[in-house]
Motif scaffolding. Structure first.
Motif, PDB file in Angstrom:
ATOM      1  N   UNK A  48      12.529  23.185  52.566  1.00  0.00           N
ATOM      2  CA  UNK A  48      11.785  23.236  50.988  1.00  0.00           C
ATOM      3  C   UNK A  48      10.707  24.320  51.110  1.00  0.00           C
ATOM      4  N   UNK A  49      10.152  24.368  52.137  1.00  0.00           N
ATOM      5  CA  UNK A  49       9.005  25.283  52.156  1.00  0.00           C
ATOM      6  C   UNK A  49       9.289  26.825  52.162  1.00  0.00           C
ATOM      7  N   UNK A  50      10.370  27.060  52.984  1.00  0.00           N
ATOM      8  CA  UNK A  50      10.621  28.381  53.083  1.00  0.00           C
ATOM      9  C   UNK A  50      11.150  28.862  51.843  1.00  0.00           C
ATOM     10  N   UNK A  51      12.033  28.087  51.179  1.00  0.00           N
ATOM     11  CA  UNK A  51      12.668  28.315  49.948  1.00  0.00           C
ATOM     12  C   UNK A  51      11.768  28.413  48.896  1.00  0.00           C
ATOM     13  N   UNK A  52      10.720  27.624  48.890  1.00  0.00           N
ATOM     14  CA  UNK A  52       9.789  27.675  47.815  1.00  0.00           C
ATOM     15  C   UNK A  52       8.742  28.997  47.941  1.00  0.00           C
ATOM     16  N   UNK A  53       8.435  29.505  49.128  1.00  0.00           N
ATOM     17  CA  UNK A  53       7.978  30.736  49.316  1.00  0.00           C
ATOM     18  C   UNK A  53       8.652  31.723  48.888  1.00  0.00           C
ATOM     19  N   UNK A  54       9.918  31.690  49.305  1.00  0.00           N
ATOM     20  CA  UNK A  54      10.711  32.721  48.784  1.00  0.00           C
ATOM     21  C   UNK A  54      10.976  32.934  47.392  1.00  0.00           C
ATOM     22  N   UNK A  55      11.273  31.922  46.727  1.00  0.00           N
ATOM     23  CA  UNK A  55      11.287  31.886  45.120  1.00  0.00           C
ATOM     24  C   UNK A  55      10.011  32.373  44.407  1.00  0.00           C
ATOM     25  N   UNK A  56       8.932  32.027  44.914  1.00  0.00           N
ATOM     26  CA  UNK A  56       7.664  31.957  44.152  1.00  0.00           C
ATOM     27  C   UNK A  56       7.094  33.171  44.597  1.00  0.00           C
ATOM     28  N   UNK A  57       7.138  33.852  45.559  1.00  0.00           N
ATOM     29  CA  UNK A  57       6.446  34.827  45.999  1.00  0.00           C
ATOM     30  C   UNK A  57       5.911  36.064  45.028  1.00  0.00           C
ATOM     31  N   UNK A  58       7.132  36.370  44.218  1.00  0.00           N
ATOM     32  CA  UNK A  58       6.706  37.449  43.292  1.00  0.00           C
ATOM     33  C   UNK A  58       5.785  36.776  42.085  1.00  0.00           C
ATOM     34  N   UNK A  59       5.835  35.665  41.841  1.00  0.00           N
ATOM     35  CA  UNK A  59       5.093  35.190  40.624  1.00  0.00           C
ATOM     36  C   UNK A  59       3.713  34.830  40.816  1.00  0.00           C
ATOM     37  N   UNK A  60       2.902  34.784  39.855  1.00  0.00           N
ATOM     38  CA  UNK A  60       1.475  34.730  40.096  1.00  0.00           C
ATOM     39  C   UNK A  60       1.181  33.295  40.087  1.00  0.00           C
ATOM     40  N   UNK A  61       0.087  33.026  40.199  1.00  0.00           N
ATOM     41  CA  UNK A  61      -0.515  31.649  40.262  1.00  0.00           C
ATOM     42  C   UNK A  61      -0.229  30.638  39.079  1.00  0.00           C
ATOM     43  N   UNK A  62      -0.089  31.214  37.953  1.00  0.00           N
ATOM     44  CA  UNK A  62       0.502  30.206  36.862  1.00  0.00           C
ATOM     45  C   UNK A  62       2.060  29.840  36.983  1.00  0.00           C
ATOM     46  N   UNK A  63       2.521  30.651  37.579  1.00  0.00           N
ATOM     47  CA  UNK A  63       4.130  30.042  37.744  1.00  0.00           C
ATOM     48  C   UNK A  63       4.142  29.235  39.002  1.00  0.00           C
ATOM     49  N   UNK A  64       3.300  28.736  39.832  1.00  0.00           N
ATOM     50  CA  UNK A  64       3.394  27.958  40.659  1.00  0.00           C
ATOM     51  C   UNK A  64       3.579  26.564  40.602  1.00  0.00           C
ATOM     52  N   UNK A  65       3.043  26.249  39.458  1.00  0.00           N
ATOM     53  CA  UNK A  65       3.033  24.838  38.948  1.00  0.00           C
ATOM     54  C   UNK A  65       4.433  24.433  38.794  1.00  0.00           C
ATOM     55  N   UNK A  66       5.386  25.280  38.442  1.00  0.00           N
ATOM     56  CA  UNK A  66       6.714  25.019  38.396  1.00  0.00           C
ATOM     57  C   UNK A  66       7.510  24.884  39.713  1.00  0.00           C
ATOM     58  N   UNK A  67       6.877  24.855  40.721  1.00  0.00           N
ATOM     59  CA  UNK A  67       7.621  25.195  42.101  1.00  0.00           C
ATOM     60  C   UNK A  67       8.320  23.602  42.210  1.00  0.00           C
ATOM     61  N   UNK A  68       7.845  22.277  41.874  1.00  0.00           N
ATOM     62  CA  UNK A  68       8.205  21.145  42.045  1.00  0.00           C
ATOM     63  C   UNK A  68       9.502  21.018  41.261  1.00  0.00           C
ATOM     64  N   UNK A  69       9.417  21.505  40.060  1.00  0.00           N
ATOM     65  CA  UNK A  69      10.577  21.255  39.148  1.00  0.00           C
ATOM     66  C   UNK A  69      11.841  22.318  39.743  1.00  0.00           C
ATOM     67  N   UNK A  70      11.641  23.463  40.177  1.00  0.00           N
ATOM     68  CA  UNK A  70      12.658  24.244  40.411  1.00  0.00           C
ATOM     69  C   UNK A  70      13.019  23.753  41.768  1.00  0.00           C
ATOM     70  N   UNK A  71      12.285  23.365  42.804  1.00  0.00           N
ATOM     71  CA  UNK A  71      12.744  22.954  44.035  1.00  0.00           C
ATOM     72  C   UNK A  71      13.734  21.813  43.928  1.00  0.00           C
ATOM     73  N   UNK A  72      13.378  20.909  42.944  1.00  0.00           N
ATOM     74  CA  UNK A  72      14.149  19.462  42.851  1.00  0.00           C
ATOM     75  C   UNK A  72      15.219  19.963  42.164  1.00  0.00           C
ATOM     76  N   UNK A  73      15.633  20.978  41.221  1.00  0.00           N
ATOM     77  CA  UNK A  73      16.612  21.367  40.547  1.00  0.00           C
ATOM     78  C   UNK A  73      17.357  21.973  41.617  1.00  0.00           C
ATOM     79  N   UNK A  74      16.758  22.838  42.605  1.00  0.00           N
ATOM     80  CA  UNK A  74      17.709  23.607  43.667  1.00  0.00           C
ATOM     81  C   UNK A  74      18.544  22.531  44.632  1.00  0.00           C
ATOM     82  N   UNK A  75      17.597  21.773  45.002  1.00  0.00           N
ATOM     83  CA  UNK A  75      18.039  20.717  45.887  1.00  0.00           C
ATOM     84  C   UNK A  75      19.134  19.633  45.276  1.00  0.00           C
ATOM     85  N   UNK A  76      18.865  19.433  44.003  1.00  0.00           N
ATOM     86  CA  UNK A  76      20.190  18.652  43.454  1.00  0.00           C
ATOM     87  C   UNK A  76      21.174  19.420  43.210  1.00  0.00           C
TER      88      UNK A  76
END
Length: 227
Positions: free
Chosen positions: A51-79
């Motif tokens: 989960x940590x590596x996937x989150x870092x890989x997905x949200x690396x290009x995004x600025x800090x405003x987009x990091x709040x979407x990390x729980x939603x997107x990671x829950x979607x990917x795991x699902x």
């Protein structure tokens, strides 16, 4: 023949109740859960590392405003990952092979990214509809084309996931049927077909993982344009 071939993608029912709800909720019960101990199990440690590596890989290009979407997107990917993988087991049902479910996931999330852009930076969001330096005569046509391209994004997300999973399941079904047909008459050919079926299953496993990642990655790219 065609009815029996595509009947595997029909939602199963038991006593008139759709079992797709069970198929959607079952993967959540199989995921490792934190125990609250100082030292977690190896399974939970590997899951947390993934989960940590996937989150870092997905949200690396995004600025800090987009990091709040990390729980939603990671829950979607795991699902998506768990549902796609469990759908490869025998006598199981793959909910993500249904276009209706994929559209139900893609449209609200895509619309959320667009509304976020309209709320935070409306000028920049509308600016995507017209490339910079466009000729004056082509402006109406370009606006229409870019608008269609924007509106078709959730459909493309859903169709991509559905088509890839459906095609893989159909190939596995056809090859496995060929194995059972060839086994009594041509044993050696059946063995070669079984090897092909095994390799195809490995390929479909990779497709199940990649498609879950691609679905969330494209959503993160859409979010990047609107934050």
């Amino acid at each position: 023949m065609m009815t029996s071939l595509f009947s595997q993608f029909a939602s199963p029912h038991l006593l008139g109740l759709p079992l797709v709800i069970l198929a959607i909720g079952l993967p959540c019960l199989l995921l490792p859960m934190a125990s609250g101990r100082w030292l977690e199990s190896r399974t939970m440690t590997l899951f947390g590392h993934f989960v940590t590596r996937s989150t870092n890989q997905l949200f690396l290009p995004l600025n800090s405003n987009g990091h709040k979407w990390a729980p939603l997107f990671m829950a979607l990917m795991i699902f998506l990952l768990s549902v796609n993988m469990l759908g490869l087991l025998p006598y199981t049902f793959t909910p993500t092979a249904q276009l209706s479910l994929n559209l139900g996931l893609a449209i609200p999330l895509w619309l959320s990214t667009v509304l976020t852009g309209l709320r935070n930076q409306p000028t920049h969001t509308f600016g995507h509809l017209l490339p910079e330096g466009s000729p004056t005569l082509l402006i109406p046509l370009l606006v229409v084309i870019e608008s269609i391209s924007l509106l078709i994004r959730p459909i493309a997300l859903a169709v991509r996931l559905t088509a890839n999973l459906t095609a893989g399941h159909l190939l596995i079904h056809l090859v496995s049927s060929a194995v059972f047909s060839l086994l009594p008459s041509m044993f050696s050919v059946a063995i070669l077909t079984t090897i092909l079926l095994f390799l195809l299953t490995l390929l479909e496993t990779a497709v199940a993982v990649i498609q879950a990642y691609v679905f969330v990655l494209l959503l993160s790219l859409y979010l990047q344009e609107n934050i």
